[in-house]
Design a protein around this motif. Structure first.
Motif, PDB file in Angstrom:
ATOM      1  N   PRO A 127     -39.094  23.208   3.655  1.00 34.95           N
ATOM      2  CA  PRO A 127     -39.634  21.881   3.327  1.00 34.95           C
ATOM      3  C   PRO A 127     -39.492  20.871   4.460  1.00 34.95           C
ATOM      4  O   PRO A 127     -39.573  19.673   4.234  1.00 34.95           O
ATOM      5  N   PHE A 128     -39.284  21.363   5.674  1.00 38.12           N
ATOM      6  CA  PHE A 128     -38.956  20.472   6.779  1.00 38.12           C
ATOM      7  C   PHE A 128     -40.218  19.824   7.365  1.00 38.12           C
ATOM      8  O   PHE A 128     -41.282  20.445   7.420  1.00 38.12           O
ATOM      9  N   THR A 129     -40.052  18.591   7.817  1.00 39.76           N
ATOM     10  CA  THR A 129     -41.168  17.833   8.378  1.00 39.76           C
ATOM     11  C   THR A 129     -40.749  17.222   9.714  1.00 39.76           C
ATOM     12  O   THR A 129     -39.559  17.144  10.036  1.00 39.76           O
ATOM     13  N   VAL A 130     -41.740  16.804  10.479  1.00 37.79           N
ATOM     14  CA  VAL A 130     -41.493  16.068  11.718  1.00 37.79           C
ATOM     15  C   VAL A 130     -42.368  14.820  11.703  1.00 37.79           C
ATOM     16  O   VAL A 130     -43.419  14.782  11.052  1.00 37.79           O
ATOM     17  N   THR A 131     -41.926  13.810  12.429  1.00 40.21           N
ATOM     18  CA  THR A 131     -42.683  12.562  12.532  1.00 40.21           C
ATOM     19  C   THR A 131     -43.173  12.409  13.963  1.00 40.21           C
ATOM     20  O   THR A 131     -42.367  12.476  14.916  1.00 40.21           O
ATOM     21  N   ASP A 132     -44.463  12.247  14.136  1.00 41.50           N
ATOM     22  CA  ASP A 132     -45.007  12.142  15.491  1.00 41.50           C
ATOM     23  C   ASP A 132     -44.818  10.732  16.054  1.00 41.50           C
ATOM     24  O   ASP A 132     -44.249   9.848  15.394  1.00 41.50           O
ATOM     25  N   GLN A 133     -45.285  10.516  17.269  1.00 39.10           N
ATOM     26  CA  GLN A 133     -45.087   9.239  17.950  1.00 39.10           C
ATOM     27  C   GLN A 133     -45.766   8.081  17.240  1.00 39.10           C
ATOM     28  O   GLN A 133     -45.391   6.926  17.431  1.00 39.10           O
ATOM     29  N   ASN A 134     -46.755   8.391  16.426  1.00 38.61           N
ATOM     30  CA  ASN A 134     -47.469   7.339  15.692  1.00 38.61           C
ATOM     31  C   ASN A 134     -46.896   7.100  14.304  1.00 38.61           C
ATOM     32  O   ASN A 134     -47.455   6.329  13.522  1.00 38.61           O
ATOM     33  N   VAL A 160     -46.141  11.738   9.400  1.00 40.96           N
ATOM     34  CA  VAL A 160     -45.283  12.841   8.989  1.00 40.96           C
ATOM     35  C   VAL A 160     -46.140  14.070   8.726  1.00 40.96           C
ATOM     36  O   VAL A 160     -47.161  14.002   8.050  1.00 40.96           O
ATOM     37  N   ARG A 161     -45.747  15.197   9.281  1.00 46.19           N
ATOM     38  CA  ARG A 161     -46.474  16.445   9.073  1.00 46.19           C
ATOM     39  C   ARG A 161     -45.479  17.585   8.889  1.00 46.19           C
ATOM     40  O   ARG A 161     -44.288  17.442   9.221  1.00 46.19           O
ATOM     41  N   PRO A 162     -45.924  18.733   8.388  1.00 48.28           N
ATOM     42  CA  PRO A 162     -45.010  19.865   8.235  1.00 48.28           C
ATOM     43  C   PRO A 162     -44.455  20.321   9.584  1.00 48.28           C
ATOM     44  O   PRO A 162     -45.161  20.360  10.589  1.00 48.28           O
ATOM     45  N   ASP A 177     -42.535  23.426  16.911  1.00 45.58           N
ATOM     46  CA  ASP A 177     -41.619  22.302  17.087  1.00 45.58           C
ATOM     47  C   ASP A 177     -40.188  22.753  17.347  1.00 45.58           C
ATOM     48  O   ASP A 177     -39.319  21.934  17.657  1.00 45.58           O
ATOM     49  N   MET A 178     -39.926  24.045  17.219  1.00 44.08           N
ATOM     50  CA  MET A 178     -38.566  24.581  17.263  1.00 44.08           C
ATOM     51  C   MET A 178     -38.348  25.529  18.436  1.00 44.08           C
ATOM     52  O   MET A 178     -37.406  26.310  18.429  1.00 44.08           O
ATOM     53  N   VAL A 179     -39.193  25.470  19.460  1.00 41.12           N
ATOM     54  CA  VAL A 179     -39.095  26.443  20.556  1.00 41.12           C
ATOM     55  C   VAL A 179     -37.977  26.089  21.518  1.00 41.12           C
ATOM     56  O   VAL A 179     -37.076  26.895  21.771  1.00 41.12           O
ATOM     57  N   ASN A 180     -37.996  24.884  22.081  1.00 43.18           N
ATOM     58  CA  ASN A 180     -37.042  24.501  23.121  1.00 43.18           C
ATOM     59  C   ASN A 180     -36.020  23.521  22.547  1.00 43.18           C
ATOM     60  O   ASN A 180     -36.341  22.369  22.262  1.00 43.18           O
ATOM     61  N   ILE A 181     -34.779  23.986  22.384  1.00 44.89           N
ATOM     62  CA  ILE A 181     -33.773  23.140  21.747  1.00 44.89           C
ATOM     63  C   ILE A 181     -33.409  21.940  22.626  1.00 44.89           C
ATOM     64  O   ILE A 181     -32.973  20.909  22.108  1.00 44.89           O
ATOM     65  N   GLU A 182     -33.598  22.059  23.927  1.00 44.96           N
ATOM     66  CA  GLU A 182     -33.191  20.986  24.832  1.00 44.96           C
ATOM     67  C   GLU A 182     -34.254  19.910  24.959  1.00 44.96           C
ATOM     68  O   GLU A 182     -33.985  18.724  24.752  1.00 44.96           O
ATOM     69  N   THR A 183     -35.488  20.299  25.285  1.00 46.28           N
ATOM     70  CA  THR A 183     -36.527  19.296  25.515  1.00 46.28           C
ATOM     71  C   THR A 183     -37.148  18.787  24.222  1.00 46.28           C
ATOM     72  O   THR A 183     -37.609  17.650  24.156  1.00 46.28           O
TER      73      THR A 183
END
Length: 521
Positions: free
Chosen positions: A368-375, A378-380, A385-391
């Motif tokens: 059920p996780f979501t991310v919020t973009d720069q604008n 909110v999207r799934p 979104d989970m590839v590079n833990i550092e950047t």
């Protein structure tokens, strides 16, 4: 290392600072855990809410529909590493939501460190009482008391794996099966054998050490057969698809010729630790699991409600990152289209919000996780979104065990040893998780070649998807052992109900509960 990155350290690092007098890092962690556990069940940052995303209490699309897995977690498919990475970000943000704990990071249990191999689980995850937040109090990391009841509404085994309000999670060698009156009576009798808490922890730690260190000696040569070796071996998996999950790895290994090296997926040692903590002893000669042990970490429905789950998965995520660095996969994860392990019905079945028989890829939602973009939209959340833990996520890991494996030569090009291949194991009649172990009689002595853990739910009989994905396979390379015949090999399958298949069962006039097919090539 980028100084702006937040660092997830091993829990043992925090313990060592605590022991040396700097109690603040561990103190804050314990305080944050205590407080998210005490939040109301419907609070988005409560441990009950977040821990329940993994399995029970089931919610969302697919609730009560036996075509669905029921929980949100992904196992046996290519989303396994990335979904659990998002899950860790979720629990970490919850811990940071507690006032005064904004800088708390989720630590990892370094399961292949020399200390874990020698001693077992770090003490902060098992001690009964700890001094933190100004007083001696119950350790919030040892268990979790349910603020409300949970009921398995998806599995068809109601009420067998239901658990009431005030139930406390348990670990090996205890049992947590309390759904029926008979279950409660059996569990009470079983747990009465383990009244001394410290002695029970000692039994747990011994079991974990056995899983991490098991080996055999053939003609004077020590050959590892343990979970620590599996963690090392998974770093050599040649691509993300077969590294990520057991379904894809089983397909890859099934198609290998005699000159090719088998792969170990990340999910395999992950499963081992679940069963080591949750309820299975590593099978050895003249040994068997403690009958009746049924801890929560060994059952997908409730594993996420034991705090140790997240320390274990933080290490799994760390090993995932090590694999990415070793294989130059820190910017992109490649999923082989149409490969077993890339469909929502593979292994456990679709999760809420995912249609049955849909293909999984890098852009599949990690509900059920979501991310919020720069604008601010909110999207799934997706694996992208989970590839590079550092950047992308702003954290990295402290230096732990297996770091030296990142720069070592890949061994996949080496000529393979013969492999014991076990297939056609039907998991339908098996209650809960179980183990498949291979033994070989060499020079008149029985040797434990290896064990594969099958992390499953208490019953698959009412799960429509499970009924079409019943076969379990296991592969045991004979590295360093030399050639042996099928007549020398013995397969034993152990579960929560005891011995399910073994030569001894047949010799005693019994009938195996599950069958299998054996070959060596």
């Amino acid at each position: 290392m980028n100084k702006s990155l937040k660092i997830r350290r091993s829990v043992r690092e925090l313990e060592q600072e605590y022991e040396a007098g700097n109690k603040e890092p561990l103190d804050k962690l314990l305080t944050a855990w205590k407080k998210i556990k005490s939040l109301p069940p419907d609070d988005p940052n409560s441990f009950f809410k977040i821990g329940g995303y993994h399995g029970e209490p089931f919610r969302g699309a697919g609730w009560g529909n036996n075509a669905y897995w029921g929980g949100y977690c992904n196992h046996g498919n290519v989303l396994f590493p990335t979904w659990h990475r998002a899950y860790l970000v979720c629990i970490e943000k919850a811990l940071q939501s507690i006032p005064g704990c904004e800088d708390v990071m989720m630590p990892y249990w370094d399961e292949t460190s020399q200390e874990s191999i020698a001693q077992g689980i770090p003490w902060s995850l098992t001690k009964d009482q700890l001094f933190f937040d100004g007083e001696m109090q119950e350790n919030p990391l040892k268990s979790f008391e349910f603020p409300q009841a949970i009921v398995d509404n998806i599995n068809g085994d109601n009420p067998n794996y239901s658990k009431g309000k005030s139930y406390k999670t348990v670990r090996y060698p205890l049992s947590g099966l309390v759904g029926t009156e008979e279950d409660r009576a059996n569990t009470e009798k079983h747990n009465a054998q383990f009244q001394n808490y410290d002695e029970t922890v000692d039994i747990l730690n011994k079991n974990v050490k056995d899983w991490l260190t098991s080996y055999i000696v053939v003609e004077g040569k020590e050959i590892p057969t343990n979970t620590a070796k599996k963690f090392k071996d998974c770093l050599d998996a040649p691509n993300y698809t077969v590294f990520s999950n057991t379904t894809s790895a089983q397909e890859y290994n099934s198609l290998l010729d005699a000159n090719s090296q088998t792969v170990t997926p990340l999910e395999a040692p992950h499963n081992d630790i679940h069963l080591a903590v949750g309820g299975c002893e590593v099978p050895g000669y003249n040994r068997s699991p403690i009958p009746g042990a049924n801890g929560d970490m060994g059952e997908n429905d409730t594993a996420g409600l034991d705090p140790i789950f997240f320390f274990h998965h933080c290490n799994v995520d760390r090993v995932f990152w090590l694999w990415q660095k070793k294989h130059q996969a820190t910017e992109q994860l490649e999923i082989i289209p149409g490969y077993p392990g890339t469909n929502s019905v593979d292994s456990q079945g679709p999760t809420p919000g995912v249609m049955p028989n849909s293909w999984l890829d890098i852009n599949s939602p990690l509900d059920p996780f979501t991310v919020t973009d720069q604008n601010g939209n909110v999207r799934p959340c997706t694996s992208q979104d989970m590839v590079n833990i550092e950047t992308q996520l702003g954290y990295t890991y402290s230096s732990g065990s297996l770091e030296n494996m990142v720069s070592t030569q890949l061994k996949m090009e080496n000529k393979a040893a013969p492999t014991i291949r076990v297939s056609r194991i039907n998991k339908a009649p098996v209650k809960g998780s179980f183990t498949v172990s291979a033994f070989a009689t060499i020079n008149g002595e029985k040797h434990h070649i290896g064990t594969e853990s099958v992390l499953s739910r208490w019953s698959v009989m009412g799960c429509a998807n499970c009924q079409t994905h019943l076969e379990v396979k296991a592969f045991f390379p004979l590295d360093g052992i030399g050639e042996i015949t099928e007549e020398q090999v013995h397969i034993e399958i152990h579960g929560r109900e005891g011995v399910l298949a073994s030569p001894m069962l047949l010799e005693a006039g019994g009938q195996p509960k599950v069958g299998f097919h054996l070959e060596i090539k």
